[in-house]
Structures are given as structure tokens and as C-alpha cells.
Motif scaffolding. Structure first.
Motif, PDB file in Angstrom:
ATOM      1  N   ASP A 110       0.828  -1.202   0.000  1.00  0.00           N
ATOM      2  CA  ASP A 110       0.000   0.000   0.000  1.00  0.00           C
ATOM      3  C   ASP A 110       0.871   1.265   0.000  1.00  0.00           C
ATOM      4  O   ASP A 110       0.556   2.229  -0.703  1.00  0.00           O
ATOM      5  CB  ASP A 110      -0.923  -0.010   1.220  1.00  0.00           C
ATOM      6  CG  ASP A 110      -1.907   1.144   1.192  1.00  0.00           C
ATOM      7  OD1 ASP A 110      -2.477   1.398   0.105  1.00  0.00           O
ATOM      8  OD2 ASP A 110      -2.092   1.787   2.236  1.00  0.00           O
ATOM      9  N   ASP A 111       1.966   1.248   0.765  1.00  0.00           N
ATOM     10  CA  ASP A 111       2.869   2.409   0.783  1.00  0.00           C
ATOM     11  C   ASP A 111       3.497   2.634  -0.589  1.00  0.00           C
ATOM     12  O   ASP A 111       3.624   3.768  -1.048  1.00  0.00           O
ATOM     13  CB  ASP A 111       3.957   2.225   1.842  1.00  0.00           C
ATOM     14  CG  ASP A 111       3.392   2.296   3.257  1.00  0.00           C
ATOM     15  OD1 ASP A 111       2.265   2.816   3.412  1.00  0.00           O
ATOM     16  OD2 ASP A 111       4.075   1.827   4.189  1.00  0.00           O
ATOM     17  N   LYS A 112       3.905   1.547  -1.269  1.00  0.00           N
ATOM     18  CA  LYS A 112       4.492   1.675  -2.617  1.00  0.00           C
ATOM     19  C   LYS A 112       3.465   2.260  -3.589  1.00  0.00           C
ATOM     20  O   LYS A 112       3.780   3.136  -4.384  1.00  0.00           O
ATOM     21  CB  LYS A 112       4.982   0.329  -3.123  1.00  0.00           C
ATOM     22  CG  LYS A 112       6.278  -0.131  -2.509  1.00  0.00           C
ATOM     23  CD  LYS A 112       6.692  -1.458  -3.109  1.00  0.00           C
ATOM     24  CE  LYS A 112       7.945  -1.985  -2.455  1.00  0.00           C
ATOM     25  NZ  LYS A 112       8.331  -3.297  -2.983  1.00  0.00           N
ATOM     26  N   LEU A 113       2.258   1.728  -3.535  1.00  0.00           N
ATOM     27  CA  LEU A 113       1.216   2.224  -4.434  1.00  0.00           C
ATOM     28  C   LEU A 113       0.869   3.673  -4.121  1.00  0.00           C
ATOM     29  O   LEU A 113       0.620   4.470  -5.035  1.00  0.00           O
ATOM     30  CB  LEU A 113      -0.033   1.350  -4.337  1.00  0.00           C
ATOM     31  CG  LEU A 113       0.088  -0.064  -4.893  1.00  0.00           C
ATOM     32  CD1 LEU A 113      -1.175  -0.864  -4.599  1.00  0.00           C
ATOM     33  CD2 LEU A 113       0.358  -0.047  -6.374  1.00  0.00           C
ATOM     34  N   GLU A 114       0.872   4.018  -2.846  1.00  0.00           N
ATOM     35  CA  GLU A 114       0.607   5.407  -2.454  1.00  0.00           C
ATOM     36  C   GLU A 114       1.707   6.327  -2.960  1.00  0.00           C
ATOM     37  O   GLU A 114       1.448   7.442  -3.419  1.00  0.00           O
ATOM     38  CB  GLU A 114       0.511   5.489  -0.924  1.00  0.00           C
ATOM     39  CG  GLU A 114      -0.073   6.758  -0.396  1.00  0.00           C
ATOM     40  CD  GLU A 114      -1.560   6.864  -0.680  1.00  0.00           C
ATOM     41  OE1 GLU A 114      -2.010   7.988  -0.943  1.00  0.00           O
ATOM     42  OE2 GLU A 114      -2.254   5.838  -0.653  1.00  0.00           O
TER      43      GLU A 114
END
Length: 118
Positions: A110-114
Motif C-alpha cells: 500500500d505504501d508503494k502504491l501510495e
């Protein structure tokens, strides 16, 4: 005496000849579209037949039960319960650790996608 049913008058060779003569009278585009429509219909039906076959793996459902002596003392019963509770606690700790690892993986994703703006 010959039976007089519908199929007694049916001859496969005459039917094929009749179909061949009928198709010879049709325009070539009609024949092409007939062949294409038959191929498309067969492709869809074949897709349904192939997709409908699902392998179901055989899964055993074995239930084990302990056989206890009828003359067990209260101390033996409590000792067995403590052992079982220790095993359950270890199993729960392993399960919670796996859940935390999975949650951390999803958090990293989720952090990478964010970061990418998604």
C-alpha cells in the motif's frame, strides 16, 4: 410389410445430396457466413464444455478423538488441560505472527502504491 415411420423414408446419402444441391443455389457470401456462424457457435459451445470441467481435489476429513480412562483423577484432568492449553497458545502465537507478517506485506504494498500515486 414395411413400417411407415418418418425415419424409414430417411436416407443419409439423399439428405447429403439434397443439402449439397441447396447450398449450390445459394450465393457464395451466404455459404461463407454460414460456415463462420457455425464455427463461432461451435467455439462458444466448446468453451462452455471445457470451462464446465472442474477438478475437485479429494480432501479427507479425519476426526480424531481421545479415549480417556474412566478412573482419571482431577489432577490428571487438569494436567492434560494445561498441556492442551499450552499447545493452543503456541498455535495462536504462530497464527498471530503469520497474520502480522501478512499485514506488514500489505502495508508495504500500500505504501508503494501510495508513493506512485495509486
Amino acid at each position: 410389410m414395411m413400417p411407415t415411420g418418418f425415419f424409414t423414408r430417411f436416407a443419409p446419402i439423399r439428405a447429403i445430396n439434397d443439402l449439397r444441391h441447396f447450398m449450390a443455389l445459394q450465393k457464395p457470401t451466404h455459404v461463407v457466413f454460414l460456415v463462420l456462424s457455425l464455427m463461432l457457435t461451435m467455439a462458444v459451445l466448446l468453451g462452455f464444455v471445457i470451462d464446465s470441467h472442474v477438478e475437485r481435489p479429494y480432501k479427507r476429513n479425519i476426526v480424531y478423538a481421545e479415549n480417556w480412562r474412566a478412573d482419571r483423577s482431577e489432577a490428571e484432568i487438569r494436567a492434560a488441560q494445561l498441556r492442551e492449553m499450552a499447545v493452543k497458545t503456541r498455535r495462536d502465537i504462530v497464527y498471530e505472527k503469520k497474520q502480522a507478517d501478512l499485514k506488514a506485506q500489505f502495508k508495504r504494498l500500500d505504501d508503494k502504491l501510495e508513493k506512485w500515486g495509486i
